[in-house]
Design a protein around this motif. Structure first.
Motif, PDB file in Angstrom:
ATOM      1  N   GLY A 133       0.579  -1.335  -0.044  1.00 48.10           N
ATOM      2  CA  GLY A 133      -0.024  -0.030  -0.129  1.00 48.10           C
ATOM      3  C   GLY A 133       0.781   1.303  -0.009  1.00 48.10           C
ATOM      4  O   GLY A 133       0.379   2.355   0.461  1.00 48.10           O
ATOM      5  N   LEU A 134       2.163   1.009  -0.772  1.00 48.42           N
ATOM      6  CA  LEU A 134       2.784   2.570  -0.518  1.00 48.42           C
ATOM      7  C   LEU A 134       2.350   3.152  -1.939  1.00 48.42           C
ATOM      8  O   LEU A 134       2.312   2.667  -2.859  1.00 48.42           O
ATOM      9  N   ALA A 135       2.352   4.541  -1.543  1.00 44.05           N
ATOM     10  CA  ALA A 135       1.740   5.401  -2.746  1.00 44.05           C
ATOM     11  C   ALA A 135       2.834   5.526  -3.981  1.00 44.05           C
ATOM     12  O   ALA A 135       4.016   5.413  -3.520  1.00 44.05           O
ATOM     13  N   ARG A 136       2.287   6.379  -4.823  1.00 48.14           N
ATOM     14  CA  ARG A 136       3.556   6.827  -6.172  1.00 48.14           C
ATOM     15  C   ARG A 136       4.267   7.752  -5.231  1.00 48.14           C
ATOM     16  O   ARG A 136       3.710   8.410  -4.293  1.00 48.14           O
ATOM     17  N   LEU A 137       5.357   7.959  -5.999  1.00 49.20           N
ATOM     18  CA  LEU A 137       6.186   8.961  -5.680  1.00 49.20           C
ATOM     19  C   LEU A 137       5.600  10.424  -5.595  1.00 49.20           C
ATOM     20  O   LEU A 137       5.706  11.305  -4.617  1.00 49.20           O
ATOM     21  N   SER A 138       4.671  10.597  -6.663  1.00 48.01           N
ATOM     22  CA  SER A 138       3.871  11.788  -6.740  1.00 48.01           C
ATOM     23  C   SER A 138       2.883  12.116  -5.610  1.00 48.01           C
ATOM     24  O   SER A 138       2.554  13.130  -5.452  1.00 48.01           O
TER      25      SER A 138
END
Length: 327
Positions: A133-138
């Motif tokens: 569940g880690l988000a995109r870098l943006s």
């Protein structure tokens, strides 16, 4: 011959799919109720497997697992189960997965860069990041590396974001973004208008434009003016016009959020909001993310209007602004 081979291969594939007790899909011959009826015919009523399979239009190899499940688990055994294998020998080791997550949070690297350090291919890193569940870098906060917490007020007017964006004026004939640095400086030094006095160095003081922006948190309705300065008088007058604009559109402003600029720390700004019954909130110092909606509006404004095309004059750019804002 080839057509017959393709047909036989297709039938074999469908037969293999029918043999597995898997998750129900659009073409599944048995629902949970159908499995239960089939199993009861075999177990409770003593039907032969072949007869029950013909009755429910499935293969014997499909009917047998459901009958065995019913014997062992009863009605509960007719529900869908995960098709995930009991063991995955080629799965990425736990230590490697932890290192991937640690590097992601500490350094904010993308899958390709992490893969170069730890695993053979970026797709493996990408699947691990998605799994946890880690988000995109943006979508990650640059200061903390944690996913950005989004919020939105429940109704228009509960919170209005206010900010100022400073832009350099364009000389007549176009600046360095159109003609390059040398020709742009020549155009800048050609102004002799009294409103743009020349400096001692020979270059004109073109000055700056200050875009005072107000964006409603819930509806994203924006009001903007291009003013010559960012003094407390200009900011207070701008807000009075902005409040009238929002009121005309049926929005009653309750709170205003600004940064810690000098004009927003003035008594005039405080009294202007207090007289209108509006609560003033300020962001934490060096934390522009709190006022992120108007900051993102500023970025969109630069990308789609201010620097979207080469303007020949400042007047041309300002004339295009209202059309862009309406759009």
């Amino acid at each position: 011959m080839r057509e017959g081979l393709r047909v036989r291969c297709g039938l074999r594939h469908l037969h293999r799919l029918a043999r597995r007790p898997s998750i129900t899909h659009a073409n599944a011959p048995l629902s949970e109720l159908g499995r239960l009826r089939l199993a009861r015919c075999v177990v409770d009523d003593g039907w032969p497997l072949r007869r029950a399979a013909e009755r429910f239009q499935v293969s014997v190899s499909t009917a047998k697992p459901w009958a065995d499940r019913y014997r062992e688990h009863g009605v509960a055994g007719m529900t869908d189960r995960s098709s995930r294998p009991l063991s995955s020998p080629r799965r990425t080791p736990t230590r490697t997965r932890r290192r991937i997550i640690k590097i992601r949070l500490a350094r904010r690297w993308g899958p390709a860069r992490i893969a170069y350090l730890l695993v053979p291919v970026p797709s493996t890193v990408h699947r691990i990041l998605v799994r946890y569940g880690l988000a995109r870098l943006s979508h990650v906060d640059r200061a903390t590396g944690q996913p950005v917490r989004r919020y939105e007020r429940a109704a228009p007017g509960e919170l209005v974001h206010v900010d100022i964006k400073k832009l350099g004026n364009i000389p007549d004939g176009g600046g360095h973004k159109v003609h390059g640095r040398q020709a742009g400086l020549r155009n800048s030094s050609a102004h002799r208008a009294p409103s743009r006095p020349r400096k001692k160095g020979g270059r004109a003081n073109l000055g700056h434009s200050y875009l005072h922006n107000a964006v409603d948190d819930h509806s994203r309705l924006a009001y903007t003016e291009i003013l010559p300065d960012e003094t407390k008088e200009s900011a207070a007058a701008f807000w009075q016009r902005a409040q009238t604009f929002f009121h005309t559109n049926g929005i009653t402003v309750e709170r205003v959020l600004t940064d810690n600029g000098s004009c927003y720390r003035s008594r005039l700004w405080r009294d202007t909001l207090a007289d209108a019954g509006i609560v003033h909130k300020r962001t934490r110092p060096y934390r522009p993310q709190t006022n992120g909606k108007v900051e993102r509006f500023n970025r969109t404004l630069l990308d789609e209007w201010a620097y979207a095309r080469p303007y020949r004059t400042e007047t041309e750019r300002r004339e295009a602004f209202r059309r862009w804002l309406h759009t």
